[in-house]
Design an enzyme around this catalytic site. Structure first.
Site, mmCIF file in Angstrom:
data_model
loop_
_atom_site.group_PDB
_atom_site.id
_atom_site.type_symbol
_atom_site.label_atom_id
_atom_site.label_comp_id
_atom_site.label_asym_id
_atom_site.label_seq_id
_atom_site.Cartn_x
_atom_site.Cartn_y
_atom_site.Cartn_z
ATOM 1 N N LYS A 135 0.847 -1.196 0.000
ATOM 2 C CA LYS A 135 0.000 0.000 0.000
ATOM 3 C C LYS A 135 0.883 1.248 0.000
ATOM 4 O O LYS A 135 1.705 1.419 0.885
ATOM 5 C CB LYS A 135 -0.912 -0.031 1.227
ATOM 6 N N THR B 273 -7.043 8.516 9.712
ATOM 7 C CA THR B 273 -6.555 7.303 9.049
ATOM 8 C C THR B 273 -6.467 6.121 10.015
ATOM 9 O O THR B 273 -5.972 5.066 9.653
ATOM 10 C CB THR B 273 -5.151 7.518 8.442
ATOM 11 N N GLY C 146 -6.858 2.900 11.619
ATOM 12 C CA GLY C 146 -7.520 1.641 11.259
ATOM 13 C C GLY C 146 -7.659 1.379 9.776
ATOM 14 O O GLY C 146 -8.217 0.348 9.383
ATOM 15 N N THR C 147 -7.140 2.279 8.938
ATOM 16 C CA THR C 147 -7.323 2.070 7.487
ATOM 17 C C THR C 147 -6.716 0.743 7.026
ATOM 18 O O THR C 147 -7.308 0.062 6.191
ATOM 19 C CB THR C 147 -6.680 3.208 6.662
ATOM 20 N N GLY C 148 -5.545 0.392 7.580
ATOM 21 C CA GLY C 148 -4.891 -0.860 7.167
ATOM 22 C C GLY C 148 -5.735 -2.069 7.526
ATOM 23 O O GLY C 148 -5.941 -2.982 6.710
ATOM 24 N N CYS C 149 -6.234 -2.074 8.770
ATOM 25 C CA CYS C 149 -7.091 -3.179 9.227
ATOM 26 C C CYS C 149 -8.322 -3.286 8.347
ATOM 27 O O CYS C 149 -8.715 -4.385 7.937
ATOM 28 C CB CYS C 149 -7.568 -2.933 10.662
HETATM 29 O O1 PXL Z 1 -3.344 -0.479 12.379
HETATM 30 C C1 PXL Z 1 -2.445 -1.250 13.098
HETATM 31 C C2 PXL Z 1 -3.099 -1.868 14.289
HETATM 32 C C3 PXL Z 1 -3.624 -3.109 14.193
HETATM 33 N N1 PXL Z 1 -4.219 -3.740 15.229
HETATM 34 C C4 PXL Z 1 -4.308 -3.149 16.419
HETATM 35 C C5 PXL Z 1 -3.796 -1.903 16.586
HETATM 36 C C6 PXL Z 1 -3.191 -1.226 15.501
HETATM 37 C C7 PXL Z 1 -2.688 0.110 15.673
HETATM 38 O O2 PXL Z 1 -2.794 0.730 16.677
HETATM 39 O O3 PXL Z 1 -3.907 -1.340 17.784
HETATM 40 C C8 PXL Z 1 -4.947 -3.840 17.551
#
Ligand code: PXL
Length: 262
Positions: A179, A211, A213-216
């Site tokens: 990404k 932004t 949590g965008t990756g999750c």
């Molecule tokens: O976005 C990365 C991430 C993934 N999972 C958890 C997080 C974070 C970033 O803080 O806390 C549980």
């Protein structure tokens, strides 16, 4: 009792962000948004809000196994997403369980550090992630800092991204999605590599402080679309459009890096 069509079950194995922007809470919302039934196992309880990560208490490998085994024993799990897996023993356990149950779709989001700079995984765990989980993955979804930490490359542009994608692909996943949102530019360009050729997915870059949590949410949206029978390419395209729209319409909750609209 009325019988309904069964939704595909998606299971996330990831950290809990109690402020709801990232981790399993975000994953559950993304699975649900795409019509899947969400199941979730906690790898770590983190302490955080939009302003930072203040700590974490990791689960034991046995706890993770005891959470996911009954789910696999009871449901047909269409797709699994892994997020924050903080220790080597958890990663080894997750690899063992996935090898036993062989779900058709496995999305590995190699979470290494929070946006605020908190390390979510140690070096030994990172090695286990590369050696044991990457080979099982349908797709791995690093951002630029994650791809840099895994490959030890300095990623400044497209050529570096391609080199990193080749190195990551050599670890065994079917697809690598890097990404590009962390690179400066008018567009957020993601690069998908299948071992043969590259495909790019573009969205207008949005200048924003929302932004979290965008990756999750991108990885979880890909997982849900795979579970719904979409191809990987279609899943990436749909997930990227979904995240773009959710960033654009973020309600701006919190005093820091706000969650997106999901
Ligand atoms: O976005 C990365 C991430 C993934 N999972 C958890 C997080 C974070 C970033 O803080 O806390 C549980």
């Amino acid at each position: 009792m009325e019988s309904r069509e069964k939704p595909p079950v998606c299971l996330t194995i990831a950290g809990l962000d109690p402020s709801g922007g990232a981790g399993i809470v975000a994953d559950v919302k993304a699975f649900t948004a795409f019509g899947c039934f969400a199941a979730a196992a906690v790898s770590s309880v983190t302490f955080q809000n939009t302003q930072g990560v203040f700590g974490a208490v990791h689960q034991s490998a046995a706890s993770v196994r005891k959470q996911v085994e009954p789910v696999f024993a009871d449901y047909e799990v269409a797709a699994v997403k892994t997020g924050m897996l903080p220790t080597r023993s958890i990663i080894e356990m997750v690899a063992k369980v996935l090898n036993e149950h062989k779900p058709a779709n496995i999305v590995v989001d190699p979470v290494v550090r929070s946006t605020s700079g908190f390390d979510l995984i140690d070096d030994k765990a990172l090695l286990a992630l590369m050696e044991q989980l990457f080979p099982l993955a349908t797709v791995v979804t690093p951002n630029i800092p994650e791809a840099e930490r895994i490959t030890h490359l300095n990623i400044r542009g497209e050529d570096d991204i391609k080199l990193a994608a080749r190195r990551l692909h050599s670890l065994g996943p079917k697809f690598v999605l890097i990404k590009g949102g962390h690179l400066a530019g008018k567009k957020a360009v993601d690069h998908l590599f299948d071992g043969d050729s590259f495909e790019t997915f573009e969205a207008e870059h949005i200048e924003t402080t929302s932004t979290h949590g965008t990756g999750c949410i991108l990885a979880a949206s890909i997982t849900a679309n795979l579970a719904q029978g979409k191809t990987l390419r279609d899943s990436v395209r749909i997930a990227k459009a979904f995240v773009h729209e959710a960033i654009r319409t973020s309600p701006g909750l919190g005093k820091g890096n706000s969650p997106i609209n999901i």
